[in-house]
Design an enzyme around this catalytic site. Structure first.
Site, short mmCIF file in Angstrom:
data_model
loop_
_atom_site.label_atom_id
_atom_site.label_comp_id
_atom_site.label_asym_id
_atom_site.label_seq_id
_atom_site.Cartn_x
_atom_site.Cartn_y
_atom_site.Cartn_z
N GLU A 184 -12.60 -35.82 -1.03
CA GLU A 184 -12.64 -36.85 0.01
C GLU A 184 -11.22 -37.13 0.45
O GLU A 184 -10.29 -37.07 -0.35
CB GLU A 184 -13.30 -38.12 -0.52
N GLY A 227 -0.93 -42.08 -14.35
CA GLY A 227 -1.25 -43.30 -13.61
C GLY A 227 -2.40 -44.05 -14.22
O GLY A 227 -2.70 -43.90 -15.41
N LYS A 251 -18.64 -39.16 -12.99
CA LYS A 251 -20.07 -38.81 -13.03
C LYS A 251 -20.27 -37.39 -13.55
O LYS A 251 -21.11 -37.14 -14.41
CB LYS A 251 -20.62 -38.95 -11.60
N LYS A 281 -27.98 -44.30 9.85
CA LYS A 281 -26.83 -43.40 9.78
C LYS A 281 -26.89 -42.37 10.91
O LYS A 281 -25.90 -42.08 11.57
CB LYS A 281 -26.83 -42.69 8.42
N THR A 299 -23.95 -31.23 -6.51
CA THR A 299 -23.51 -30.90 -7.87
C THR A 299 -24.68 -31.17 -8.83
O THR A 299 -25.13 -32.30 -8.95
CB THR A 299 -22.31 -31.78 -8.26
N CYS A 351 -17.14 -38.52 -8.13
CA CYS A 351 -17.42 -37.22 -8.76
C CYS A 351 -16.91 -37.06 -10.18
O CYS A 351 -17.70 -36.74 -11.08
CB CYS A 351 -16.85 -36.10 -7.89
#
Ligand code: NAD
Length: 479
Positions: free
Chosen positions: A200, A298, A308, A80, A166, A305
């Protein structure tokens, strides 16, 4: 609490480590993004390290650099880092690549695989590693623990360690205990909490224009450091104790999830009685005490997030002796939305076996390639189990989808996906799908049937275009 140095402002940074641009010197922050204040800003250039260069860590690092700080982003994933050095981002996030490239060039953003390097170079170390769910739903804090140990091993003088990940309430205490037990000698340090609220898909904008910044601290010194870091943003700072800051993050995500499940429950009722949930949401949401955001019915929420954090928060409450039944219902409703969508496809095409469904949108929401807990995964697997042949397209998430969705025919665009489909279902409300040429779509399909899992399309327009159209919480268009 560990007693920091002498408490003077200079001692917080350490002259040898901080290339301080003191408040007498003015530097310019300018906008690369719409709306970012292009004005002269006075500030102190802080040296900051961030451990974990994922969605949160990289955005935080790039934005801190944009705010004038000197940042070192650290990750154990060297592949990465290689990619990032070349200015390439390993995930889709609008605006981020530009910012990373810019600040690698300005040298305000650096990358490393060494936590030690970061601890030696910076007075403030943010922890932004993942906190994935364990099979029982509680947060896995093993990355946070191992990073805390590494930080302690490298510490030679006062450092402020900030939880950005978090984490459950009381993690701050665990981090402090772990660092203290690992330190080779008595060195002053502090722990703080600074939860992240970015979304995001609009992470850079969210970071630079947050509604608020929450900091949980135990001393004026820690507060002063964090205030200085965020000073360029000029947004309200909520300063609190560490436990409250930790809970603010879980409470916020749980509340937002609750709003979504609430309107989805109203959508189910609307379908039963023939009402229109979109109008209901408008009528309810214009009440300023409620607000219209997150009242879109919807197929339900997904992503890395909400699900979880909701599960983790229920677990945190249970461990404290609180049965958070309200949030369990939020989870149940969300799961039911995915199942109801599959039933809707059945209602729309009758028998599923051997029929072809075209899926528009795979990512858990638009402007991201993230498939973590995306409703599309559950829906596609359920339809395949019923014997449907699945074609799919997504503007950003196809590469990721290929790795986890076998037996799906991936198509380069919506028209390819529509070709010979018995039904199209929309699962991610990418703006590209809003402007499809419906006459062309209809001519390509075997049967003109659309199931809209995000209420993206206008029922009248669908009727005029000759589709049978099913959405969520609104009357179906049957002719
Ligand atoms: P991510 O999986 O994208 O990134 C985590 C990074 O940490 C990875 O690159 C991993 O290699 C690195 N890492 C793990 N252990 C390490 C170690 N010992 N040393 C160095 N690097 C290490 O995760 P993310 O989405 O950025 O989430 C990070 C945290 O932020 C989580 O707690 C998440 O809940 C929270 N959060 C995420 C979002 C979001 O939208 N993704 C928003 C707010 C908060």
């Amino acid at each position: 609490m560990d007693d920091p140095d002498d408490g003077s402002f200079d001692s917080l940074y350490g002259a040898s480590y901080f290339r301080a641009i003191d408040s007498a010197r003015t530097f310019y922050l300018y906008s690369f993004l719409r709306g970012y204040p292009a004005h002269h800003e006075k500030g102190v250039c802080m040296k900051i390290s961030i451990v974990g260069t994922g969605h949160v860590g990289l955005v935080t690092g790039a934005c801190f650099a944009e705010m004038g700080h000197q940042v070192l982003c650290i990750d154990k994933d060297t592949e990465k880092l290689e990619l990032l050095w070349k200015g390439k981002i390993p995930f889709y996030e609008p605006g981020l690549e530009l910012l990373v490239r810019k600040h690698i060039k300005t040298k305000r953003l650096s990358l490393s695989d060494s936590i030690r390097e970061g601890v030696l170079a910076s007075g403030v170390i943010f922890i932004a590693v993942g906190t994935p769910p364990r099979p029982n739903g509680e947060a896995d804090l093993s990355y946070v623990e191992s990073v805390s140990r590494e930080i302690a091993k490298a510490m030679t003088r006062y450092r402020l360690v900030v939880e950005k990940s978090t984490v459950p309430v009381e993690t701050g205490e665990w981090v402090r205990r772990t660092i203290r037990q690992t330190l080779r000698r008595k060195i002053p340090f502090e722990v703080a909490s600074n939860p992240e609220f970015l979304r995001e898909g609009q992470a850079v904008k969210d970071f630079l224009h947050p509604d608020r910044v929450v900091i949980g601290v135990e001393s004026e010194k820690a507060e002063k450091i964090l205030r200085e870091i965020y000073r360029p943003l000029k947004v309200p700072l909520v300063v609190t104790d560490i436990k409250s800051a930790e809970i603010i993050k879980h409470a916020s995500n749980s509340f937002l999830s609750m709003k979504i499940s609430f309107i989805n429950a109203i959508a189910t009722l609307s379908e039963k009685v023939g009402a229109d949930v979109v109008k209901i949401a408008e009528g309810v949401g214009l009440d300023r005490r409620i607000g219209k955001n997150f009242l879109n019915a919807g197929v339900g929420f997904g992503g890395s997030c909400f699900g979880k954090d909701l599960t983790a928060f229920i677990d945190i409450a249970a461990k404290a002796g609180v049965n958070f039944e309200l949030l369990k219902e939020v989870q149940r409703i969300n799961q039911r939305q995915r199942e109801q969508l599959v039933k809707k496809v059945e209602q729309a095409v009758w028998n599923l076996r051997g029929k072809t469904v075209g899926v528009l949108g795979l990512a858990f929401k638009p402007d991201t390639d993230d498939l973590r807990d995306a409703p599309s995964l559950d829906v596609i697997r359920a339809l395949q189990k019923e014997g449907m042949l699945v074609k799919a397209t997504d503007p950003a998430a196809m590469e990721n989808a290929r790795k986890i969705l076998p037996d799906v025919e991936f198509c380069k665009n919506a028209y390819e996906t529509a070709r010979r489909a018995d039904c199209l279902i929309l699962l991610t409300e990418w703006s590209q799908f809003k402007t499809l040429q419906w006459r062309r779509v209809k001519s390509l399909m075997s049967h003109p049937v659309i199931v809209d899992g995000r209420n993206l399309f206008d029922p009248d327009q669908m009727r005029k275009a000759g589709f049978r159209y099913y959405s969520v919480g609104r009357p179906a268009v049957l002719s």
